[in-house]
Design a protein around this motif. Structure first.
Motif, PDB file in Angstrom:
ATOM      1  N   UNK A  30       0.913  -1.256   0.037  1.00 59.99           N
ATOM      2  CA  UNK A  30       0.000  -0.132  -0.111  1.00 59.99           C
ATOM      3  C   UNK A  30       0.827   1.106  -0.113  1.00 59.99           C
ATOM      4  N   UNK A  31       1.834   1.322   0.839  1.00 61.31           N
ATOM      5  CA  UNK A  31       2.849   2.425   0.553  1.00 61.31           C
ATOM      6  C   UNK A  31       3.643   2.561  -0.609  1.00 61.31           C
ATOM      7  N   UNK A  32       3.730   1.598  -1.003  1.00 67.51           N
ATOM      8  CA  UNK A  32       4.542   1.753  -2.459  1.00 67.51           C
ATOM      9  C   UNK A  32       3.439   2.371  -3.512  1.00 67.51           C
ATOM     10  N   UNK A  33       2.251   1.738  -3.471  1.00 67.14           N
ATOM     11  CA  UNK A  33       1.131   2.167  -4.416  1.00 67.14           C
ATOM     12  C   UNK A  33       0.966   3.738  -4.023  1.00 67.14           C
ATOM     13  N   UNK A  34       0.786   4.123  -2.669  1.00 69.60           N
ATOM     14  CA  UNK A  34       0.704   5.545  -2.395  1.00 69.60           C
ATOM     15  C   UNK A  34       1.785   6.137  -2.996  1.00 69.60           C
ATOM     16  N   UNK A  35       3.164   5.969  -2.804  1.00 70.04           N
ATOM     17  CA  UNK A  35       4.282   6.602  -3.319  1.00 70.04           C
ATOM     18  C   UNK A  35       4.087   6.958  -4.848  1.00 70.04           C
ATOM     19  N   UNK A  36       3.724   5.673  -5.500  1.00 63.83           N
ATOM     20  CA  UNK A  36       3.439   5.753  -6.884  1.00 63.83           C
ATOM     21  C   UNK A  36       2.606   7.053  -7.356  1.00 63.83           C
ATOM     22  N   UNK A  37       1.620   7.023  -6.701  1.00 58.93           N
ATOM     23  CA  UNK A  37       0.553   7.900  -7.242  1.00 58.93           C
ATOM     24  C   UNK A  37       1.025   9.417  -6.652  1.00 58.93           C
ATOM     25  N   UNK A  38       1.871   9.474  -5.602  1.00 56.91           N
ATOM     26  CA  UNK A  38       2.240  10.823  -5.371  1.00 56.91           C
ATOM     27  C   UNK A  38       3.406  11.260  -6.452  1.00 56.91           C
ATOM     28  N   UNK A  39       4.267  10.095  -6.716  1.00 57.40           N
ATOM     29  CA  UNK A  39       5.033  10.334  -7.795  1.00 57.40           C
ATOM     30  C   UNK A  39       4.514  10.852  -9.144  1.00 57.40           C
ATOM     31  N   UNK A  40       3.439  10.234  -9.403  1.00 55.77           N
ATOM     32  CA  UNK A  40       2.904  10.423 -10.708  1.00 55.77           C
ATOM     33  C   UNK A  40       2.327  12.129 -10.699  1.00 55.77           C
ATOM     34  N   UNK A  62       5.439  18.679 -12.346  1.00 56.36           N
ATOM     35  CA  UNK A  62       6.807  19.090 -12.846  1.00 56.36           C
ATOM     36  C   UNK A  62       6.863  19.393 -14.225  1.00 56.36           C
ATOM     37  N   UNK A  63       5.901  18.856 -14.936  1.00 58.77           N
ATOM     38  CA  UNK A  63       5.607  18.936 -16.481  1.00 58.77           C
ATOM     39  C   UNK A  63       4.801  20.387 -16.714  1.00 58.77           C
ATOM     40  N   UNK A  64       3.770  20.547 -15.705  1.00 55.85           N
ATOM     41  CA  UNK A  64       2.885  21.447 -16.214  1.00 55.85           C
ATOM     42  C   UNK A  64       3.536  22.970 -15.578  1.00 55.85           C
ATOM     43  N   UNK A  65       3.981  22.898 -14.299  1.00 59.32           N
ATOM     44  CA  UNK A  65       4.158  24.178 -13.665  1.00 59.32           C
ATOM     45  C   UNK A  65       5.230  25.104 -14.742  1.00 59.32           C
ATOM     46  N   UNK A  66       6.306  24.531 -15.245  1.00 62.17           N
ATOM     47  CA  UNK A  66       7.264  25.251 -16.276  1.00 62.17           C
ATOM     48  C   UNK A  66       6.245  25.845 -17.509  1.00 62.17           C
ATOM     49  N   UNK A  87      15.706  13.784  -9.356  1.00 65.90           N
ATOM     50  CA  UNK A  87      15.974  13.899  -8.042  1.00 65.90           C
ATOM     51  C   UNK A  87      14.730  14.286  -7.250  1.00 65.90           C
ATOM     52  N   UNK A  88      14.178  15.107  -7.508  1.00 64.50           N
ATOM     53  CA  UNK A  88      12.991  15.490  -6.801  1.00 64.50           C
ATOM     54  C   UNK A  88      12.075  14.389  -6.806  1.00 64.50           C
ATOM     55  N   UNK A  89      11.677  13.558  -7.869  1.00 70.01           N
ATOM     56  CA  UNK A  89      11.009  12.542  -7.960  1.00 70.01           C
ATOM     57  C   UNK A  89      11.399  11.578  -6.989  1.00 70.01           C
ATOM     58  N   UNK A  90      12.821  11.103  -6.855  1.00 72.60           N
ATOM     59  CA  UNK A  90      13.406  10.164  -6.008  1.00 72.60           C
ATOM     60  C   UNK A  90      12.961  10.639  -4.484  1.00 72.60           C
ATOM     61  N   UNK A  91      13.197  11.947  -4.111  1.00 73.43           N
ATOM     62  CA  UNK A  91      12.998  12.376  -2.777  1.00 73.43           C
ATOM     63  C   UNK A  91      11.480  12.239  -2.637  1.00 73.43           C
ATOM     64  N   UNK A  92      10.558  12.661  -3.154  1.00 72.95           N
ATOM     65  CA  UNK A  92       9.066  12.705  -3.328  1.00 72.95           C
ATOM     66  C   UNK A  92       8.820  11.217  -2.870  1.00 72.95           C
ATOM     67  N   UNK A  93       9.329  10.328  -3.642  1.00 74.03           N
ATOM     68  CA  UNK A  93       8.964   8.797  -3.601  1.00 74.03           C
ATOM     69  C   UNK A  93       9.237   8.346  -2.224  1.00 74.03           C
ATOM     70  N   UNK A  94      10.532   8.536  -1.771  1.00 73.01           N
ATOM     71  CA  UNK A  94      10.914   8.020  -0.576  1.00 73.01           C
ATOM     72  C   UNK A  94      10.130   8.840   0.651  1.00 73.01           C
ATOM     73  N   UNK A  95       9.764   9.991   0.462  1.00 69.99           N
ATOM     74  CA  UNK A  95       9.171  10.883   1.563  1.00 69.99           C
ATOM     75  C   UNK A  95       7.598  10.033   1.656  1.00 69.99           C
TER      76      UNK A  95
END
Lengths: 97, 149
Positions: B82-92, B98-102, B122-130
């Motif tokens: 469940x945690x990995x699934x939640x992390x992938x949702x946040x990563x998405x 990250x694509x839309x803001x610029x 790098x940000x994706x790695x950190x967000x996923x871990x968090x």
């Protein structure tokens, strides 16, 4: 959506079996003590194999450890649940009625 | 605190050194030496630094004595999934942002530096871990309250 409730008698059974500790039960069932705590508190519904292992640790049938209450209704005196679908005879299930 | 909770806490604390140490080195290189591939160095440093962290439990498991008690069971596996699934949702969601803001900032005819790409990774790695660490701790907090046996 109907709220299903699984109650258990683990705490009572532990004390009936010589005040068995959660750690002893966990070792017998092959899980961590935190899992036994969560199951006992009703916060985690175990898998079917784990439920059987817990029942085997107490040497009692599965239904003596876990009771299923459909829609949060208490069990009836005859042991039937509150869900009429689960109380149909086996022949009715075979006919698909 | 079991080993999974400890790992989750580590996952929450890990991004801080992950961000600060290679980031500090990259910023120093970028501003002092004027090297344009500083973000790439930052990403490489992060992966190396994070890799060393993730080796620690593996090494302790190899070096330490085998434990008799069960330390990982079906509930831990469920929480991990469940945690990995939640992390992938946040990563998405992070990559969508990250694509839309610029695009929103510079407009449809604007341009951005390619240095953003390794930084986004790098940000994706950190967000996923968090997100994974937080989701794990939340689940253990809800269902794994310690009791007395």
């Amino acid at each position: 959506m109907a709220k299903d409730d699984i109650q258990n008698q683990i705490r009572r059974l532990r004390f009936d079996h010589g005040e068995m500790t959660q750690q002893q039960l966990a070792d017998k069932a092959g899980v961590t003590r935190q899992t036994i705590i969560a199951i006992e508190a009703g916060k985690y519904a175990p898998s079917l194999p784990l439920a059987f292992r817990i029942a085997a640790a107490f040497s009692v049938p599965l239904e003596d450890v876990f009771q299923y209450h459909a829609n949060g209704q208490p069990p009836k005196a005859d042991g039937k649940t509150g869900d009429p679908k689960l109380n149909r005879p086996a022949s009715a299930h075979k006919r698909g009625t | 605190m079991n080993s999974q909770t400890r790992d989750a806490c580590l996952g929450l604390l890990l991004p801080v050194p992950l961000l600060l140490i290679p980031g500090g080195v990259a910023v120093f290189i970028a501003y002092d030496k004027g090297i344009s591939f500083a973000p790439l160095l930052m990403f490489a440093g992060t992966v190396t630094w994070g890799g060393l962290f993730w080796l620690a439990p593996f090494m302790s498991g190899k070096i330490g004595k085998p434990k008799k008690k069960v330390s990982f069971d079906e509930r831990d596996l469920l929480i991990h999934k469940r945690a990995v699934m939640a992390a992938y949702v946040v990563l998405w969601l992070y990559f969508v942002a990250a694509c839309m803001i610029p695009w929103c900032i510079v407009g449809p005819h604007g341009s951005v530096s390619v240095n953003i790409m390794p930084l986004a990774l790098l940000g994706g790695l950190i967000v996923f871990t968090l997100a994974q660490g937080l989701a794990t701790l939340v689940q253990y907090g809800r269902g794994g309250n310690d009791g007395q046996g």
